[in-house]
Design a protein around this motif. Sequence first.
Motif, PDB file in Angstrom:
ATOM      1  N   ALA A 158     -19.445 -22.982  53.729  1.00 31.61           N
ATOM      2  CA  ALA A 158     -19.645 -24.010  55.310  1.00 31.61           C
ATOM      3  C   ALA A 158     -19.690 -23.052  56.428  1.00 31.61           C
ATOM      4  N   PHE A 159     -18.749 -21.899  56.315  1.00 31.76           N
ATOM      5  CA  PHE A 159     -18.801 -21.131  57.559  1.00 31.76           C
ATOM      6  C   PHE A 159     -19.951 -20.526  57.766  1.00 31.76           C
ATOM      7  N   SER A 160     -20.816 -20.054  56.878  1.00 27.31           N
ATOM      8  CA  SER A 160     -22.035 -19.512  56.837  1.00 27.31           C
ATOM      9  C   SER A 160     -23.219 -20.505  57.349  1.00 27.31           C
ATOM     10  N   ARG A 161     -23.023 -21.731  57.523  1.00 27.59           N
ATOM     11  CA  ARG A 161     -23.663 -22.785  57.895  1.00 27.59           C
ATOM     12  C   ARG A 161     -23.702 -22.950  59.143  1.00 27.59           C
ATOM     13  N   ARG A 162     -22.844 -22.733  59.831  1.00 32.44           N
ATOM     14  CA  ARG A 162     -22.520 -22.839  61.314  1.00 32.44           C
ATOM     15  C   ARG A 162     -23.629 -21.824  62.183  1.00 32.44           C
ATOM     16  N   PHE A 163     -24.115 -20.850  61.308  1.00 35.77           N
ATOM     17  CA  PHE A 163     -25.156 -20.076  61.994  1.00 35.77           C
ATOM     18  C   PHE A 163     -26.575 -20.284  61.710  1.00 35.77           C
ATOM     19  N   GLY A 164     -26.647 -21.449  60.822  1.00 31.93           N
ATOM     20  CA  GLY A 164     -28.134 -21.902  60.480  1.00 31.93           C
ATOM     21  C   GLY A 164     -28.336 -22.217  59.215  1.00 31.93           C
ATOM     22  N   GLU A 165     -29.709 -22.665  58.660  1.00 37.61           N
ATOM     23  CA  GLU A 165     -29.889 -22.948  57.204  1.00 37.61           C
ATOM     24  C   GLU A 165     -29.652 -21.765  56.479  1.00 37.61           C
ATOM     25  N   LEU A 166     -29.133 -22.098  55.299  1.00 40.73           N
ATOM     26  CA  LEU A 166     -28.909 -21.129  54.339  1.00 40.73           C
ATOM     27  C   LEU A 166     -30.047 -20.903  53.252  1.00 40.73           C
ATOM     28  N   ASP A 167     -30.390 -19.922  52.827  1.00 37.26           N
ATOM     29  CA  ASP A 167     -31.360 -19.604  51.646  1.00 37.26           C
ATOM     30  C   ASP A 167     -30.848 -19.745  50.542  1.00 37.26           C
ATOM     31  N   ASN A 168     -31.452 -20.481  49.558  1.00 32.42           N
ATOM     32  CA  ASN A 168     -31.107 -20.667  48.064  1.00 32.42           C
ATOM     33  C   ASN A 168     -31.369 -19.571  47.200  1.00 32.42           C
ATOM     34  N   HIS A 169     -32.147 -18.587  48.007  1.00 29.28           N
ATOM     35  CA  HIS A 169     -32.409 -17.335  47.000  1.00 29.28           C
ATOM     36  C   HIS A 169     -33.228 -17.512  45.862  1.00 29.28           C
TER      37      HIS A 169
END
Length: 283
Positions: A57-68
Amino acid sequence: MPLSVRPLSHALGAEVRGVDLAQPLSNSEFDEIHRTFLEKGILLFRNQKITREQHIAFSRRFGELDNHDSLPRDRHPDYPELLLVTNIPEPDGKPSASRYTGQQWHSDMSFTPVPSLGSLLRGITIPPVGGDTMFTNMYLAYDTLSAGMKKMIEGLHGIHTGTRKVDDPNSDREKEQKKINPPIAQPVVRVHPETGRKALYIGEKVSCFVDMTPEESRPLIDYLVRHATRPQFVYRHQWQQDDIILWDNRCTMHIALGDYQEGEIRHLERTTVKGTPSGYYLQ
């Protein structure tokens, strides 16, 4: 305690204090963190006892997350947003596929068409001694090149691959990686999309330059990597349990040192924030 910032080194980095990432951040708090992130390149948050869901959740504040999808064997089976950086063996007893992750100077996902904006790595099990990570400032690496060198590399593209420094004992994984992630050409000089500053974009995953042979390319690649990792550009992080390190892949490079005793457990989990498209596949 109000939010405060302490420099980690002269070259880059800051520790952010007075923040509990298990709790929601106000917009003003996040804005201050984001400004510091753009200014310092890496941020450290100590003593963050958070869940995987809170990490995501915190990471998503910076943008779209990679699903690797480019690293399917390294991601968490239940949380594709989390990349495992671990030497814990697989359930069947085989060595971990990610035990050698990061043991080259690199920028995350440079071997894909959408390199990472930023990464957030959480220390869960840390060896009692070692297991350090080093970071370097690629703005400084570019700025301190001579005018002649800047002119020489301005139009160059490096060919990035997903190859690891240590041969993977799992040959199937290596074959899979080459199929999923064919070599891609990335500019050697990139302009940061938020700050507008130029940064050197090189690393030990660069095999050669476009339109040059590996033999012709190697001396310049080696020089640029050696220049970029001069001690005065570098911060060395000694991990503690519950550390979170956030770094800007667009203006930093890093390496996991592997400097800990064989048999000690080192387990970290990383989210990867997607950046902007860059580079092109070779025809």
